[in-house]
Scaffold this motif. Sequence first.
Motif, PDB file in Angstrom:
ATOM      1  N   ASP A  61     -10.770   2.900  -3.469  1.00 47.31           N
ATOM      2  CA  ASP A  61     -10.489   1.695  -4.243  1.00 47.31           C
ATOM      3  C   ASP A  61     -10.371   0.465  -3.346  1.00 47.31           C
ATOM      4  O   ASP A  61      -9.521   0.414  -2.452  1.00 47.31           O
ATOM      5  N   TYR A  66      -8.978  -7.651  -0.160  1.00 52.97           N
ATOM      6  CA  TYR A  66      -8.236  -6.781   0.759  1.00 52.97           C
ATOM      7  C   TYR A  66      -8.639  -7.080   2.204  1.00 52.97           C
ATOM      8  O   TYR A  66      -9.791  -7.273   2.537  1.00 52.97           O
ATOM      9  N   LYS A  97     -12.741  -5.215  -7.132  1.00 46.05           N
ATOM     10  CA  LYS A  97     -12.105  -6.066  -8.137  1.00 46.05           C
ATOM     11  C   LYS A  97     -12.264  -7.535  -7.758  1.00 46.05           C
ATOM     12  O   LYS A  97     -12.481  -7.851  -6.582  1.00 46.05           O
ATOM     13  N   HIS A 138      -9.092  -8.049 -11.824  1.00 50.57           N
ATOM     14  CA  HIS A 138      -7.914  -7.668 -11.031  1.00 50.57           C
ATOM     15  C   HIS A 138      -6.595  -8.055 -11.706  1.00 50.57           C
ATOM     16  O   HIS A 138      -5.565  -7.435 -11.486  1.00 50.57           O
ATOM     17  N   LEU A 225       3.960   5.493  -4.339  1.00 49.94           N
ATOM     18  CA  LEU A 225       5.041   5.757  -3.370  1.00 49.94           C
ATOM     19  C   LEU A 225       5.908   4.518  -3.190  1.00 49.94           C
ATOM     20  O   LEU A 225       6.674   4.423  -2.226  1.00 49.94           O
ATOM     21  N   TYR A 234      12.218   5.646   5.704  1.00 52.22           N
ATOM     22  CA  TYR A 234      13.262   4.624   5.832  1.00 52.22           C
ATOM     23  C   TYR A 234      14.680   5.210   5.805  1.00 52.22           C
ATOM     24  O   TYR A 234      15.659   4.481   5.721  1.00 52.22           O
ATOM     25  N   LYS A 246       6.206  -3.954   9.843  1.00 51.24           N
ATOM     26  CA  LYS A 246       5.064  -4.781  10.255  1.00 51.24           C
ATOM     27  C   LYS A 246       5.107  -6.175   9.628  1.00 51.24           C
ATOM     28  O   LYS A 246       4.263  -7.018   9.922  1.00 51.24           O
ATOM     29  N   GLY A 298      -1.933   4.556  -0.691  1.00 51.18           N
ATOM     30  CA  GLY A 298      -2.378   3.905   0.525  1.00 51.18           C
ATOM     31  C   GLY A 298      -1.943   4.782   1.676  1.00 51.18           C
ATOM     32  O   GLY A 298      -1.128   5.691   1.512  1.00 51.18           O
TER      33      GLY A 298
HETATM   34  N1  LIG Z   1      -4.591  -3.564  -8.717  1.00 50.62           N
HETATM   35  C1  LIG Z   1      -3.663  -4.118  -7.974  1.00 50.62           C
HETATM   36  O1  LIG Z   1      -3.186  -5.228  -8.244  1.00 50.62           O
HETATM   37  C2  LIG Z   1      -3.155  -3.358  -6.779  1.00 50.62           C
HETATM   38  C3  LIG Z   1      -1.994  -3.773  -6.120  1.00 50.62           C
HETATM   39  C4  LIG Z   1      -1.539  -3.009  -5.050  1.00 50.62           C
HETATM   40  C5  LIG Z   1      -2.237  -1.884  -4.649  1.00 50.62           C
HETATM   41  N2  LIG Z   1      -3.395  -1.533  -5.300  1.00 50.62           N
HETATM   42  C6  LIG Z   1      -4.199  -0.365  -4.875  1.00 50.62           C
HETATM   43  O2  LIG Z   1      -3.363   0.751  -4.689  1.00 50.62           O
HETATM   44  C7  LIG Z   1      -3.499   1.244  -3.370  1.00 50.62           C
HETATM   45  C8  LIG Z   1      -2.228   1.867  -2.922  1.00 50.62           C
HETATM   46  O3  LIG Z   1      -1.178   0.908  -2.870  1.00 50.62           O
HETATM   47  P1  LIG Z   1       0.002   1.099  -1.851  1.00 50.62           P
HETATM   48  O4  LIG Z   1      -0.562   1.139  -0.464  1.00 50.62           O
HETATM   49  O5  LIG Z   1       1.074   0.140  -2.173  1.00 50.62           O
HETATM   50  O6  LIG Z   1       0.445   2.609  -2.267  1.00 50.62           O
HETATM   51  P2  LIG Z   1       1.616   3.571  -1.852  1.00 50.62           P
HETATM   52  O7  LIG Z   1       0.958   4.911  -1.783  1.00 50.62           O
HETATM   53  O8  LIG Z   1       2.769   3.394  -2.760  1.00 50.62           O
HETATM   54  O9  LIG Z   1       2.084   3.130  -0.394  1.00 50.62           O
HETATM   55  C9  LIG Z   1       1.280   3.419   0.714  1.00 50.62           C
HETATM   56  C10 LIG Z   1       2.063   3.299   2.012  1.00 50.62           C
HETATM   57  O10 LIG Z   1       3.119   4.261   2.036  1.00 50.62           O
HETATM   58  C11 LIG Z   1       3.195   4.834   3.335  1.00 50.62           C
HETATM   59  N3  LIG Z   1       2.888   6.267   3.205  1.00 50.62           N
HETATM   60  C12 LIG Z   1       1.877   6.852   2.510  1.00 50.62           C
HETATM   61  N4  LIG Z   1       1.956   8.180   2.578  1.00 50.62           N
HETATM   62  C13 LIG Z   1       3.037   8.461   3.349  1.00 50.62           C
HETATM   63  C14 LIG Z   1       3.633   9.659   3.776  1.00 50.62           C
HETATM   64  N5  LIG Z   1       3.155  10.855   3.427  1.00 50.62           N
HETATM   65  N6  LIG Z   1       4.743   9.578   4.544  1.00 50.62           N
HETATM   66  C15 LIG Z   1       5.260   8.391   4.902  1.00 50.62           C
HETATM   67  N7  LIG Z   1       4.726   7.209   4.522  1.00 50.62           N
HETATM   68  C16 LIG Z   1       3.625   7.241   3.746  1.00 50.62           C
HETATM   69  C17 LIG Z   1       2.208   4.083   4.214  1.00 50.62           C
HETATM   70  O11 LIG Z   1       2.861   2.922   4.709  1.00 50.62           O
HETATM   71  P3  LIG Z   1       3.280   2.696   6.241  1.00 50.62           P
HETATM   72  O12 LIG Z   1       2.472   1.539   6.700  1.00 50.62           O
HETATM   73  O13 LIG Z   1       4.722   2.353   6.133  1.00 50.62           O
HETATM   74  O14 LIG Z   1       2.991   3.963   6.998  1.00 50.62           O
HETATM   75  C18 LIG Z   1       1.190   3.640   3.195  1.00 50.62           C
HETATM   76  O15 LIG Z   1       0.409   2.541   3.616  1.00 50.62           O
HETATM   77  C19 LIG Z   1      -3.962   0.021  -2.573  1.00 50.62           C
HETATM   78  O16 LIG Z   1      -4.597   0.354  -1.360  1.00 50.62           O
HETATM   79  C20 LIG Z   1      -4.903  -0.613  -3.550  1.00 50.62           C
HETATM   80  O17 LIG Z   1      -6.147   0.072  -3.538  1.00 50.62           O
HETATM   81  C21 LIG Z   1      -3.844  -2.240  -6.358  1.00 50.62           C
END
Ligand SMILES: NC(=O)c1ccc[n+]([C@@H]2O[C@H](COP(=O)([O-])OP(=O)(O)OC[C@H]3O[C@@H](n4cnc5c(N)ncnc54)[C@H](OP(=O)(O)O)[C@@H]3O)[C@@H](O)[C@H]2O)c1
Length: 331
Positions: A61, A66, A97, A138, A225, A234, A246, A298
């Motif tokens: 995605d 991004y 998007k 989006h 997450l 954390y 970061k 992510g």
């Molecule tokens: N449509 C929209 O408006 C919108 C908005 C936001 C996101 N999105 C989409 O959703 C995706 C995911 O969003 P998100 O990155 O916020 O999702 P998330 O899965 O809630 O958070 C991901 C972050 O959590 C940490 N993480 C992931 N797996 C882990 C594990 N097993 N153990 C420890 N830490 C872990 C990492 O951060 P650290 O850097 O701390 O390691 C990672 O970057 C985005 O990439 C994007 O494609 C869409």
Amino acid sequence: MVYVANGERYSNMKYNRCGNSGLMLPAISLGFWHNFGYNESFENMRRMVFTAFDCGITHFDLANNYGPPPGSAEENFGRILRQDMRPYRDEMVISTKAGYRMWPGPYGDGGSRKYLLASLDQSLKRMGLDYVDIFYSHRPDPNTPIEETMYALDSAVRQGKALYVGISNYNREQTEKAYDILRELKTPFVVHQPSYSMFNRWIETDGLKDYANQIGIGLVVFSPLAQGLLTTKYLNGIPEDSRIGKRTGFLSEKDLTKEKLDKIVALNEIAKKRGQTLAQLALVWVLRDGKVTSALIGASRPEQIVENVHALDNPVLSQEEIEAIERILNG
Ligand SMILES: NC(=O)c1ccc[n+]([C@@H]2O[C@H](COP(=O)([O-])OP(=O)(O)OC[C@H]3O[C@@H](n4cnc5c(N)ncnc54)[C@H](OP(=O)(O)O)[C@@H]3O)[C@@H](O)[C@H]2O)c1
């Protein structure tokens, strides 16, 4: 494929039908919002993409903005496709998007036909693709008639630049309007992308979750997450290499309140009793009732992806566990 974290392959991936459509999506998808910009290691990005694909994650995605800088995640992904993944194009579902600020002036933001179609052309160029599998609006744009935005999505399909369309961040009421328009146009509108996690349940209270299921639209839920809060990282402070550490501006120390930390600790105890990590429990929870098509994660390193897909080894929550989680979340 060559790189898999710890040499692991994962074969338990589940593929869910996206609403009533013919499209199947993996129960866990990978997003490129963070960690795919120019300031990151390209080798790490490649390893994350390979690891994800080897783990059965077929859905990637993206969005025009991004990065940072905006556009760089699509460019980096385009480079990975060109160098390594091109032979696998038909095994992947790639989404992008448009809707947030992308370029200066009145045509680089919002929901106009002018912006959406120009942006899609730019995204295709950056990724080196002829078409994307899913093109999303989006976010809703209160200043553009919703008909115009939906007609633009329809045009993207009719021009052969997208196979399916979706909307993101639209509430239930806005989704009803979008659905009515797209149904009339016979546009393949198959998916909604809202945020959803144990810490963010607006799609339940708004009614969007049930509505999407009722009309047969898939739900790909982002930030399951809570951007990393729903992991153990954390528990003992803020690691420098974490999203809070970061200082990306999207998650800050203020989001990690004492109340949240207490909940994280308590949820982690439930995860441990199930023999899972907290991240795995958080993913199982968003998928618990079969109403969510895919949890869109992510990652900052390949090992996180491997850990996360292993959530599917133990995907069923008992009624007692669901109730215990409710008590913690409502406590
Ligand atoms: N449509 C929209 O408006 C919108 C908005 C936001 C996101 N999105 C989409 O959703 C995706 C995911 O969003 P998100 O990155 O916020 O999702 P998330 O899965 O809630 O958070 C991901 C972050 O959590 C940490 N993480 C992931 N797996 C882990 C594990 N097993 N153990 C420890 N830490 C872990 C990492 O951060 P650290 O850097 O701390 O390691 C990672 O970057 C985005 O990439 C994007 O494609 C869409």
